[in-house]
Design a protein around this motif. Structure first.
Motif, PDB file in Angstrom:
ATOM      1  N   HIS A   1     -12.098  -4.309  -1.354  1.00 12.62           N
ATOM      2  CA  HIS A   1     -12.533  -2.726  -0.670  1.00 12.62           C
ATOM      3  C   HIS A   1     -13.748  -3.233  -1.240  1.00 12.62           C
ATOM      4  N   HIS A   2     -14.753  -3.828  -2.217  1.00 12.73           N
ATOM      5  CA  HIS A   2     -16.106  -3.616  -2.078  1.00 12.73           C
ATOM      6  C   HIS A   2     -16.685  -4.381  -2.309  1.00 12.73           C
ATOM      7  N   GLN A   3     -16.008  -6.247  -2.249  1.00 16.27           N
ATOM      8  CA  GLN A   3     -16.261  -7.172  -2.272  1.00 16.27           C
ATOM      9  C   GLN A   3     -16.798  -7.642  -3.404  1.00 16.27           C
TER      10      GLN A   3
ATOM     11  N   VAL B   1     -21.894   0.501  -1.615  1.00 18.10           N
ATOM     12  CA  VAL B   1     -20.191   0.603  -1.992  1.00 18.10           C
ATOM     13  C   VAL B   1     -19.893  -0.830  -1.179  1.00 18.10           C
ATOM     14  N   THR B   2     -20.739  -1.850  -0.587  1.00 17.47           N
ATOM     15  CA  THR B   2     -20.016  -2.987  -0.554  1.00 17.47           C
ATOM     16  C   THR B   2     -21.617  -3.744  -1.408  1.00 17.47           C
TER      17      THR B   2
ATOM     18  N   ASP C   1     -23.769  -6.710  -2.398  1.00 20.19           N
ATOM     19  CA  ASP C   1     -24.673  -7.350  -1.414  1.00 20.19           C
ATOM     20  C   ASP C   1     -25.196  -8.437  -1.899  1.00 20.19           C
TER      21      ASP C   1
ATOM     22  N   PRO D   1     -21.878 -10.876  -3.873  1.00 16.07           N
ATOM     23  CA  PRO D   1     -20.256 -10.603  -3.930  1.00 16.07           C
ATOM     24  C   PRO D   1     -20.276 -11.001  -5.463  1.00 16.07           C
TER      25      PRO D   1
ATOM     26  N   TYR E   1     -15.585   9.160   1.644  1.00 15.49           N
ATOM     27  CA  TYR E   1     -14.937   7.887   2.364  1.00 15.49           C
ATOM     28  C   TYR E   1     -15.282   8.881   4.211  1.00 15.49           C
TER      29      TYR E   1
END
Length: 445
Positions: free
Chosen positions: A168-170, A111-112, A114, A116, A440
């Motif tokens: 939000h997800h970078q 989701v984020t 690894d 960016p 979420y």
């Protein structure tokens, strides 16, 4: 040519563009549509022919000539985003939050980010934050304070979804938004493929829309192309002898488009390759007495074929724009005949089940094509019982298993936009299953 002179390099004309270098593949599909949230639920409804058009409930449309729409019913934005982001954004972006999480989960990506700068975002939008803007403008002109909320300046903006998703997800790689009415939903995947060729391994592409507010509906009514029917089963009839306009809809799809080598290195399932694309323009405003230029639309379709190195006889499935306006339908059918001759590949559209969601509708067409390739099932066309004059195409009258390797998706936007996208199935042994994503979760819960 004299001795010692050097010939200038020959440049191929656009219609003879060579196949592109590099490979971009789709590894994740996130669908939020009136037919269902998640691609598995949506696909089941498509194959069952479940019509999700009904009376508008997002506002009171009683006094409007058009009272039907395709709405994403039962959608709870709090499942997909925290309250801080929800108050800053419109329902159209909320749908985008959900589609993005579904796509990342389907692709097996975090989701984020690894890394960016290895992730980019390129989404399409044509109407922006309608419901948010409607609410704030009504507050401005109906209350003594004459103020709007602090987020009015960003929530309505057509780039809001791209910005919010990337923050939000970078995802700090290249990001952008495309605006081409309904055609941009295809252009976003073409742009994603270009970004991958330039070195970005993973790109989110697609579109969501929510063009359902008093102001948004009024803008659409000006075109004279909306259906005024009150029977949901008869309201949206593209290519049919009874065609009388389209029904608006909301929703859309977000895709993970990935460098093929990057996908292979992590063992990702691949739906299909984004193999070719084309975009042209009519150079004319949309008017009630104009049906669009079939020649320019046909050129966009040919460009997609040429860039993919695919001949017309190799196409197994065509998903058209299917506006539902008689003149526009005849023009689209004429463009398909220019490309394919007297007999087209099977033609299918599912827009009459969910409505026309502008850019989001084109993205849903891509999702349907990808799922057809993945499941090797040709979905039945909907809304067509008796083709109108000039609209006699090779429609898929029933859903059935069929070998499918190449799908061509077309889209046309008001004021002359034409786009096409060619998808080629990748021979991978993995199956497409029902994928689940957790909603979420607020911090501390």
């Amino acid at each position: 040519m004299t001795a010692g002179s050097v010939a200038a390099p020959r440049r191929a004309p656009d219609d003879q563009a060579p196949p592109v270098a590099g490979r971009a593949v789709v590894t994740g599909i996130g669908v939020v549509s009136p037919a269902g949230t998640g691609h598995a639920e949506h696909w089941r409804a498509v194959l069952a022919g479940r019509r999700r058009i009904g009376p508008i409930t997002l506002f009171d449309a009683t006094g409007y000539p058009t009272t039907l729409a395709g709405e994403v019913t039962g959608f709870d934005p709090a499942r997909w985003a925290d309250s801080r982001r929800l108050v800053q954004t419109d329902r159209w972006t909320h749908l985008g939050f959900a589609a993005t999480l579904l796509a990342l989960d389907d692709a097996g990506l975090p989701v984020t980010a690894d890394d960016p700068y290895a992730y980019g975002v390129t989404l399409a939008s044509s109407s922006g934050g309608n419901l948010f803007g409607q609410r704030e403008l009504q507050r401005l002109w109906s209350q003594p304070a004459r103020t709007v909320g602090a987020y009015q300046s960003i929530a309505w903006f057509y780039a809001a979804s791209v910005g919010q998703v990337s923050i939000h997800h970078q995802f700090k790689g290249p990001c952008g938004v495309l605006v081409a009415e309904a055609a941009g939903g295809l252009d976003s995947l073409a742009h994603a493929a270009r970004m991958i060729r330039r070195g970005t391994p993973v790109v989110l592409a697609g579109a969501t829309e929510c063009p359902l507010s008093p102001y948004a509906l009024s803008c659409q009514l000006r075109s004279g192309q909306l259906s005024g029917a009150t029977d949901p089963d008869r309201a949206y009839r593209p290519f049919d002898v009874t065609a009388a306009g389209y029904v608006p809809g909301e929703g859309g799809a977000v895709f993970v488009v990935e460098d093929a080598a990057h996908a292979a290195a992590r063992g990702a399932r691949v739906y299909a390759e984004v193999a070719g694309w084309g975009a042209t323009h009519d150079a004319a405003h949309t008017r009630r007495d104009r049906a669009g230029d079939p020649g320019q639309y046909a050129r966009a379709l040919r460009l997609a074929l040429t860039r993919a190195g695919v001949g017309p006889d190799e196409v197994d499935l065509v998903v058209p724009d299917a506006l539902g306006v008689p003149g526009r339908d005849r023009s689209e059918a004429a463009a398909l005949r220019q490309v394919f001759g007297g007999r087209t590949p099977p033609v299918t559209t599912q827009k009459p089940l969910v409505g026309r969601a502008h850019q989001g509708g084109a993205a849903l067409d891509v999702a349907n094509a990808l799922l057809a390739l993945a499941h090797q099932v040709l979905p039945a066309t909907t809304g067509v019982d008796l083709p109108g004059e000039g609209c006699e195409l090779n429609f898929a009258w029933r859903s059935r298993p069929r070998p499918l390797d190449v799908a061509l998706v077309g889209a046309r936007g008001f004021d002359g936009f034409n786009s096409a996208l060619l998808l080629r199935r990748r021979p991978t042994p993995s199956e497409v299953g029902d994928h689940h994503v957790e909603p979420y979760r607020l911090p501390g819960r």
